[in-house]
Design a protein around this motif. Structure first.
Motif, PDB file in Angstrom:
ATOM      1  N   ASP A 183      -4.561   0.360  -3.106  1.00  0.00           N
ATOM      2  CA  ASP A 183      -4.468   1.490  -2.325  1.00  0.00           C
ATOM      3  C   ASP A 183      -3.297   2.375  -2.411  1.00  0.00           C
ATOM      4  N   THR A 232     -11.367  -6.343  -1.409  1.00  0.00           N
ATOM      5  CA  THR A 232     -10.549  -5.042  -0.961  1.00  0.00           C
ATOM      6  C   THR A 232     -10.695  -4.661   0.532  1.00  0.00           C
ATOM      7  N   HIS A 276      -6.001  -7.254  -3.099  1.00  0.00           N
ATOM      8  CA  HIS A 276      -5.642  -5.928  -2.188  1.00  0.00           C
ATOM      9  C   HIS A 276      -6.000  -6.706  -0.683  1.00  0.00           C
ATOM     10  N   ASP A 293       0.677  -1.364   0.095  1.00  0.00           N
ATOM     11  CA  ASP A 293      -0.042  -0.079  -0.135  1.00  0.00           C
ATOM     12  C   ASP A 293       0.906   1.332  -0.059  1.00  0.00           C
ATOM     13  N   HIS A 324      -3.524  -3.907   2.298  1.00  0.00           N
ATOM     14  CA  HIS A 324      -4.400  -3.636   3.262  1.00  0.00           C
ATOM     15  C   HIS A 324      -4.569  -3.700   4.842  1.00  0.00           C
ATOM     16  N   ASN A 372      -9.650  -0.656  -1.621  1.00  0.00           N
ATOM     17  CA  ASN A 372     -10.816   0.295  -1.277  1.00  0.00           C
ATOM     18  C   ASN A 372     -10.508   1.697  -1.321  1.00  0.00           C
ATOM     19  N   HIS A 373      -9.247   2.357  -1.203  1.00  0.00           N
ATOM     20  CA  HIS A 373      -9.089   3.699  -1.309  1.00  0.00           C
ATOM     21  C   HIS A 373      -9.050   4.214  -2.938  1.00  0.00           C
TER      22      HIS A 373
HETATM   23 MN   LIG Z   1      -7.045  -0.952   1.992  1.00  0.00          MN
END
Ligand SMILES: [Mn+2]
Length: 270
Positions: free
Chosen positions: A37, A181, A121, A8, A226, A65-66
């Motif tokens: 991410d 995610t 992720h 990340d 993550h 997710n980001h």
């Molecule tokens: Mn994440």
């Protein structure tokens, strides 16, 4: 030629640059694969995105997710402090097109070692075979291409908690995206337990990889990001965590797939 998977980045461009120098990244020879991410929270998300566009041909990535959050802001015209530079950039369209083309799952085969690496992720839940996981990743990629606006609008929320092949429409997409995610803990039946992030043991909360490990052959690996609290440690040889909390002041980490060597650089405060 080497393949590096990187954890990340979250807008930590200086550390990404330092890591690329450390591994002597050569865009004409090497492949970088981001575990999702890439953006948000850190100060230089726009620089990270520009780096990706610049080196597009030697970069692959899975969505985190980001990254979904960034797509949401772009398409729904909303703002967020650490991402505003991207939203205001003249490159915003190219950035969105690039992220939108990314999958949730990648498979990388290394011929020299006859090893297969699956990259997602958050990880891959034990309830899906790799073939199923690949099909579901393809499905979301298609929806992102066709109607990203509604997908992004309806993807928020923790329900349904459990995957079911009969799920349809936005509930189905949301569940697939949440597994790929946002997953950390699952229960014994494979339901997402999204309310817990810490590492204290608690009944019915099983780290996803403890059940997925049974699906892996000796020459098969999963690489994920993550979960910064793990600091990369799963205590399993074939499931490797790469989120070492750079944006939280720790480290940015890469793994070279050819020999599974881990390379890290420390966060540098501005
Ligand atoms: Mn994440």
């Amino acid at each position: 030629m080497s393949h590096y998977v990187i954890g990340d980045v979250q807008g930590c461009y200086d550390e990404l640059e330092k890591l690329c120098n450390k591994i002597k990244f050569d865009p004409n020879k090497d492949q970088l694969i981001f575990a999702g991410d890439l953006v948000n929270r850190g100060a230089k998300s726009l620089d990270v995105m520009k780096f990706c566009l610049r080196n597009k041909n030697s970069i692959r990535a899975v969505l985190g997710n980001h990254d979904f959050y960034l797509m949401y802001l772009i398409e729904h015209n909303e703002r967020n402090t650490s991402l505003n530079k991207i939203l205001d950039s003249k490159h915003v369209k190219d950035i969105n097109n690039w992220i939108k083309s990314l999958p949730l799952l990648l498979k990388v085969y290394i011929k020299e070692s006859n090893e297969t690496f699956w990259i997602a992720h958050a990880g891959i839940p034990f309830i899906w075979s790799f073939e199923t996981a690949k099909t579901l990743s393809d499905e979301i990629q298609k929806v992102l291409k066709k109607d990203s606006y509604s997908l992004l609008k309806n993807m928020w929320g923790d329900e349904p908690k459990r995957w079911n092949t009969k799920l349809e429409g936005s509930k189905r997409y949301r569940t697939i995206i949440n597994y790929f995610t946002r997953m950390r803990y699952l229960d014994k039946k494979g339901s997402l337990m999204l309310d817990k992030k810490d590492l204290k043991s608690q009944k019915n909360y099983i780290p996803w990889f403890k059940q997925t490990i049974d699906n892996l052959d000796d020459n098969e690996y999963i690489i994920f990001g993550h979960w910064a609290a793990l600091n990369g440690k799963t205590k399993l040889n074939n499931i490797i965590g790469l989120d070492t909390g750079c944006v939280w002041g720790k480290k940015l980490t890469a793994i070279r797939l050819e020999d599974k060597k881990i390379i890290s650089v420390k966060y540098e405060s501005i």
